[in-house]
Design a protein around this motif. Structure first.
Motif, PDB file in Angstrom:
ATOM      1  N   ASP A   1       0.826  -1.208   0.000  1.00  0.00           N
ATOM      2  CA  ASP A   1       0.000   0.000   0.000  1.00  0.00           C
ATOM      3  C   ASP A   1       0.861   1.258   0.000  1.00  0.00           C
ATOM      4  OD1 ASP A   1      -2.273  -1.535   0.011  1.00  0.00           O
ATOM      5  OD2 ASP A   1      -2.602  -1.394   2.174  1.00  0.00           O
ATOM      6  N   ALA A   2       1.952   1.246   0.783  1.00  0.00           N
ATOM      7  CA  ALA A   2       2.828   2.413   0.850  1.00  0.00           C
ATOM      8  C   ALA A   2       3.488   2.681  -0.497  1.00  0.00           C
ATOM      9  CB  ALA A   2       3.885   2.209   1.930  1.00  0.00           C
ATOM     10  N   VAL A   3       3.882   1.607  -1.194  1.00  0.00           N
ATOM     11  CA  VAL A   3       4.494   1.774  -2.510  1.00  0.00           C
ATOM     12  C   VAL A   3       3.484   2.356  -3.488  1.00  0.00           C
ATOM     13  CG1 VAL A   3       5.417   0.537  -4.511  1.00  0.00           C
ATOM     14  CG2 VAL A   3       6.266  -0.004  -2.224  1.00  0.00           C
ATOM     15  N   ARG A   4       2.273   1.842  -3.460  1.00  0.00           N
ATOM     16  CA  ARG A   4       1.241   2.350  -4.377  1.00  0.00           C
ATOM     17  C   ARG A   4       0.996   3.837  -4.162  1.00  0.00           C
ATOM     18  NH1 ARG A   4      -1.333  -2.667  -2.849  1.00  0.00           N
ATOM     19  NH2 ARG A   4      -1.180  -4.165  -4.545  1.00  0.00           N
ATOM     20  N   ARG A   5       0.997   4.261  -2.913  1.00  0.00           N
ATOM     21  CA  ARG A   5       0.771   5.685  -2.631  1.00  0.00           C
ATOM     22  C   ARG A   5       1.941   6.545  -3.100  1.00  0.00           C
ATOM     23  NH1 ARG A   5      -1.269   3.501   2.294  1.00  0.00           N
ATOM     24  NH2 ARG A   5       0.732   3.924   3.322  1.00  0.00           N
ATOM     25  N   SER A   6       3.131   5.949  -3.216  1.00  0.00           N
ATOM     26  CA  SER A   6       4.325   6.706  -3.605  1.00  0.00           C
ATOM     27  C   SER A   6       4.547   6.746  -5.106  1.00  0.00           C
ATOM     28  CB  SER A   6       5.568   6.086  -2.931  1.00  0.00           C
ATOM     29  OG  SER A   6       5.457   6.121  -1.534  1.00  0.00           O
ATOM     30  N   VAL A   7       3.806   5.939  -5.852  1.00  0.00           N
ATOM     31  CA  VAL A   7       4.000   5.854  -7.308  1.00  0.00           C
ATOM     32  C   VAL A   7       2.830   6.540  -8.015  1.00  0.00           C
ATOM     33  CG1 VAL A   7       4.222   4.285  -9.279  1.00  0.00           C
ATOM     34  CG2 VAL A   7       5.315   3.715  -7.096  1.00  0.00           C
ATOM     35  N   PRO A   8       3.097   7.477  -8.914  1.00  0.00           N
ATOM     36  CA  PRO A   8       2.008   8.164  -9.622  1.00  0.00           C
ATOM     37  C   PRO A   8       1.150   7.186 -10.418  1.00  0.00           C
ATOM     38  CG  PRO A   8       4.111   9.291  -9.956  1.00  0.00           C
ATOM     39  CD  PRO A   8       4.417   7.981  -9.297  1.00  0.00           C
ATOM     40  N   GLU A   9      -0.075   7.581 -10.659  1.00  0.00           N
ATOM     41  CA  GLU A   9      -0.984   6.740 -11.444  1.00  0.00           C
ATOM     42  C   GLU A   9      -0.372   6.444 -12.807  1.00  0.00           C
ATOM     43  OE1 GLU A   9      -5.612   6.758 -13.076  1.00  0.00           O
ATOM     44  OE2 GLU A   9      -4.839   8.386 -11.803  1.00  0.00           O
ATOM     45  N   GLY A  10      -0.404   5.177 -13.197  1.00  0.00           N
ATOM     46  CA  GLY A  10       0.167   4.755 -14.459  1.00  0.00           C
ATOM     47  C   GLY A  10       1.643   4.415 -14.374  1.00  0.00           C
ATOM     48  N   GLY A  11       2.262   4.661 -13.218  1.00  0.00           N
ATOM     49  CA  GLY A  11       3.684   4.380 -13.068  1.00  0.00           C
ATOM     50  C   GLY A  11       3.957   2.917 -12.719  1.00  0.00           C
ATOM     51  N   GLN A  12       5.195   2.550 -12.832  1.00  0.00           N
ATOM     52  CA  GLN A  12       5.638   1.193 -12.505  1.00  0.00           C
ATOM     53  C   GLN A  12       6.704   1.270 -11.430  1.00  0.00           C
ATOM     54  OE1 GLN A  12       6.994  -0.372 -16.258  1.00  0.00           O
ATOM     55  NE2 GLN A  12       4.963  -1.029 -16.871  1.00  0.00           N
ATOM     56  N   PHE A  13       6.697   0.283 -10.540  1.00  0.00           N
ATOM     57  CA  PHE A  13       7.689   0.180  -9.480  1.00  0.00           C
ATOM     58  C   PHE A  13       8.467  -1.118  -9.655  1.00  0.00           C
ATOM     59  CE2 PHE A  13       9.562   0.377  -5.308  1.00  0.00           C
ATOM     60  CZ  PHE A  13       9.628  -0.945  -4.885  1.00  0.00           C
ATOM     61  N   LYS A  14       9.784  -1.014  -9.545  1.00  0.00           N
ATOM     62  CA  LYS A  14      10.634  -2.199  -9.550  1.00  0.00           C
ATOM     63  C   LYS A  14      11.647  -2.048  -8.420  1.00  0.00           C
ATOM     64  CE  LYS A  14      10.333  -3.110 -14.529  1.00  0.00           C
ATOM     65  NZ  LYS A  14      11.110  -3.320 -15.787  1.00  0.00           N
ATOM     66  N   GLY A  15      11.837  -3.132  -7.670  1.00  0.00           N
ATOM     67  CA  GLY A  15      12.783  -3.083  -6.567  1.00  0.00           C
ATOM     68  C   GLY A  15      13.564  -4.366  -6.457  1.00  0.00           C
ATOM     69  N   CYS A  16      14.758  -4.249  -5.916  1.00  0.00           N
ATOM     70  CA  CYS A  16      15.630  -5.418  -5.779  1.00  0.00           C
ATOM     71  C   CYS A  16      16.309  -5.382  -4.415  1.00  0.00           C
ATOM     72  CB  CYS A  16      16.678  -5.418  -6.894  1.00  0.00           C
ATOM     73  SG  CYS A  16      17.814  -6.831  -6.806  1.00  0.00           S
ATOM     74  N   PRO A  17      15.824  -6.157  -3.441  1.00  0.00           N
ATOM     75  CA  PRO A  17      16.503  -6.237  -2.152  1.00  0.00           C
ATOM     76  C   PRO A  17      17.616  -7.286  -2.188  1.00  0.00           C
ATOM     77  CG  PRO A  17      14.422  -7.407  -2.046  1.00  0.00           C
ATOM     78  CD  PRO A  17      14.547  -6.876  -3.449  1.00  0.00           C
TER      79      PRO A  17
ATOM     80  N   THR B   1      23.587  -6.978   6.297  1.00  0.00           N
ATOM     81  CA  THR B   1      23.293  -5.672   5.713  1.00  0.00           C
ATOM     82  C   THR B   1      22.342  -5.851   4.542  1.00  0.00           C
ATOM     83  OG1 THR B   1      25.491  -4.861   6.319  1.00  0.00           O
ATOM     84  CG2 THR B   1      24.261  -3.599   4.680  1.00  0.00           C
ATOM     85  N   TRP B   2      21.186  -5.233   4.648  1.00  0.00           N
ATOM     86  CA  TRP B   2      20.199  -5.276   3.578  1.00  0.00           C
ATOM     87  C   TRP B   2      20.255  -3.989   2.768  1.00  0.00           C
ATOM     88  CZ3 TRP B   2      16.930  -9.198   2.136  1.00  0.00           C
ATOM     89  CH2 TRP B   2      16.865 -10.306   2.994  1.00  0.00           C
ATOM     90  N   VAL B   3      20.229  -4.144   1.455  1.00  0.00           N
ATOM     91  CA  VAL B   3      20.217  -3.007   0.532  1.00  0.00           C
ATOM     92  C   VAL B   3      19.040  -3.187  -0.428  1.00  0.00           C
ATOM     93  CG1 VAL B   3      21.452  -1.796  -1.303  1.00  0.00           C
ATOM     94  CG2 VAL B   3      22.721  -2.751   0.638  1.00  0.00           C
ATOM     95  N   MET B   4      18.250  -2.166  -0.598  1.00  0.00           N
ATOM     96  CA  MET B   4      17.238  -2.220  -1.652  1.00  0.00           C
ATOM     97  C   MET B   4      17.408  -1.036  -2.596  1.00  0.00           C
ATOM     98  SD  MET B   4      13.060  -2.548  -1.987  1.00  0.00           S
ATOM     99  CE  MET B   4      12.840  -3.611  -0.648  1.00  0.00           C
ATOM    100  N   LEU B   5      17.587  -1.370  -3.854  1.00  0.00           N
ATOM    101  CA  LEU B   5      17.578  -0.392  -4.929  1.00  0.00           C
ATOM    102  C   LEU B   5      16.224  -0.493  -5.628  1.00  0.00           C
ATOM    103  CD1 LEU B   5      19.066   1.666  -6.772  1.00  0.00           C
ATOM    104  CD2 LEU B   5      19.778  -0.295  -8.167  1.00  0.00           C
ATOM    105  N   ALA B   6      15.576   0.637  -5.816  1.00  0.00           N
ATOM    106  CA  ALA B   6      14.257   0.633  -6.430  1.00  0.00           C
ATOM    107  C   ALA B   6      14.141   1.798  -7.397  1.00  0.00           C
ATOM    108  CB  ALA B   6      13.169   0.728  -5.371  1.00  0.00           C
TER     109      ALA B   6
END
Length: 203
Positions: free
Chosen positions: A111-127, A193-198
Motif C-alpha cells: 500500500d505504501a508503494v502504491r501511494r508513492s508511485v504516480p498513477e500509471g507508473g511502474q515500481f521495480k525493486g531489488c533487495p 546488511t540489507w540493501v534495496m535499490l528501487a
C-alpha cells in the motif's frame, strides 16, 4: 508470482505481492555464514545509523556515476526521498523473517508503494542481503553479471541483465530512484546488511 529462492537457499523469500504495475525481485540466496538470532544488545546506536547513511551516500554516488558514464548515454539520476523512506520498514521485515521465519507487513508495504508511485507508473525493486558492510564490495556485487542464472530467471530482463543492472538502465518520461540500507549488527563483529535499490517509472 515473484521468484522464490532456490531449493537449497537458507531463506525462502515471501515478498510482498503487488499489482501488475509493480515488480520485486529477490536475490537467489543469502550469503553463507550469516548469523541467525537477535541483533547484539546496544547495536542500534548512533554508530549503526551513521554507517547506514555512509553506505547510502556511497551507493547513491555509484548509481549516479554508472548512469552518467556506463550506459552509452549520459542519463541523469533523480531520487525520490519519500519512496526511499518507504523501503526502510521492508528491510526490517526481511531481516526479521530471515531470523524468525515469520513474515509480516506485506500489505502495508504494498500500500505504501502504491501511494508513492504516480498513477500509471511502474515500481521495480531489488533487495539484497550481504554478510558485511563494505560499500565497494556491495557495489561490485550489484553490477556484476551472473552467468549461472538464466536470462529469464529471478526477474532478469532482456539480454540476460541482472535485476540491478536492469534497474540502473531504466528510462522513461519520469524516472526516480530510491535506495535504502539497513545494517543489523550481531555479536563477534558479524552483521547482516540489507540493501534495496528501487525505481519508479512513467513509461
Amino acid at each position: 508470482g515473484f521468484p522464490a529462492a532456490g531449493a537449497g537457499a537458507e531463506l525462502v523469500a515471501r515478498l510482498p505481492r503487488v499489482n501488475a504495475g509493480f515488480a520485486l525481485s529477490f536475490s537467489p540466496s543469502l550469503p553463507a555464514g550469516l548469523p541467525v538470532g537477535f541483533p547484539a544488545a546496544g547495536a542500534g546506536g548512533v554508530g549503526r545509523f551513521e554507517q547506514e547513511e555512509a553506505l547510502e551516500a556511497f551507493l547513491r554516488s555509484q548509481v549516479a556515476r554508472y548512469r552518467d558514464t556506463s550506459l552509452g548515454a549520459r542519463l541523469l539520476t533523480a531520487w525520490d526521498e519519500e519512496l526511499g523512506f518507504v523501503l526502510g520498514p521492508a528491510l526490517e521485515a526481511y531481516e526479521t523473517e530471515r531470523c524468525l521465519g515469520v513474515s509480516f507487513g506485506n500489505e502495508e508495504f504494498s500500500d505504501a508503494v502504491r501511494r508513492s508511485v504516480p498513477e500509471g507508473g511502474q515500481f521495480k525493486g531489488c533487495p539484497r542481503c550481504f554478510g558485511h558492510a563494505n560499500g565497494p564490495e556491495m557495489w561490485r556485487s550489484l553490477v556484476a553479471p551472473n552467468p549461472r542464472i538464466a536470462p529469464q530467471a529471478l526477474g532478469q530482463g532482456q539480454g540476460g541483465l541482472t535485476v540491478p543492472l536492469e534497474l540502473l538502465g531504466s528510462r522513461g518520461s519520469e524516472v526516480r530512484f530510491a535506495l535504502r540500507v539497513r545494517v543489523f549488527p550481531y555479536p563477534e563483529g558479524m552483521c547482516a546488511t540489507w540493501v534495496m535499490l528501487a525505481v519508479r517509472v512513467l513509461p
